[in-house]
Design an enzyme around this catalytic site. Structure first.
Site, mmCIF file in Angstrom:
data_model
loop_
_atom_site.group_PDB
_atom_site.id
_atom_site.type_symbol
_atom_site.label_atom_id
_atom_site.label_comp_id
_atom_site.label_asym_id
_atom_site.label_seq_id
_atom_site.Cartn_x
_atom_site.Cartn_y
_atom_site.Cartn_z
ATOM 1 N N PHE A 58 5.120 6.382 -4.089
ATOM 2 C CA PHE A 58 4.659 5.052 -4.470
ATOM 3 C C PHE A 58 3.171 5.133 -4.751
ATOM 4 C CE2 PHE A 58 4.125 5.388 0.042
ATOM 5 C CZ PHE A 58 2.905 4.770 0.303
ATOM 6 N N CYS A 59 2.669 4.127 -5.399
ATOM 7 C CA CYS A 59 1.240 4.032 -5.662
ATOM 8 C C CYS A 59 0.877 2.555 -5.659
ATOM 9 C CB CYS A 59 0.882 4.713 -6.987
ATOM 10 S SG CYS A 59 1.664 3.935 -8.407
ATOM 11 N N GLN A 60 -0.282 2.223 -6.140
ATOM 12 C CA GLN A 60 -0.739 0.829 -6.118
ATOM 13 C C GLN A 60 0.076 -0.057 -7.063
ATOM 14 O OE1 GLN A 60 -3.123 -0.351 -4.084
ATOM 15 N NE2 GLN A 60 -2.941 -2.429 -4.840
#
Length: 95
Positions: A58-60
């Site tokens: 996941f990321c922002q």
């Protein structure tokens, strides 16, 4: 929404999350996933994931998480998944 990690598998998930968060980006992930296990452990202080391990990226916003997932899958990590809602969604629901 992802369930809260529990037990031994949860500890591994949290450790891998920390390892990925310390990387500069998807390009570093590529080289990390191709390292010998001893080199990976020496650099990241964690066991290198196995091809059959469940990996959640996941990321922002979602773009880099998807790229990381696709990269891991192309390297043979069958359990690689992307948390599509990214950190932003998790923060809204759980934060």
């Amino acid at each position: 929404m992802l369930p809260a990690p529990r037990g031994r598998a949860g500890a591994r998930f949290l450790k891998l999350t920390f390892v990925v968060r310390t990387m500069a980006g998807v390009s570093e992930l590529e080289s990390a996933l191709q390292m010998e296990p001893a080199a990976f452990k020496g650099l990241y202080s964690a066991e290198k994931p196995k091809l059959e391990d469940n990996l959640i990226f996941f990321c922002q916003m979602g773009k880099r998480g998807l790229q990381a997932t696709q990269l891991a899958q192309s390297l043979g990590y069958k359990g690689a998944r992307n948390y599509e809602g990214a950190y932003r969604e998790w923060l809204q629901k759980e934060g």
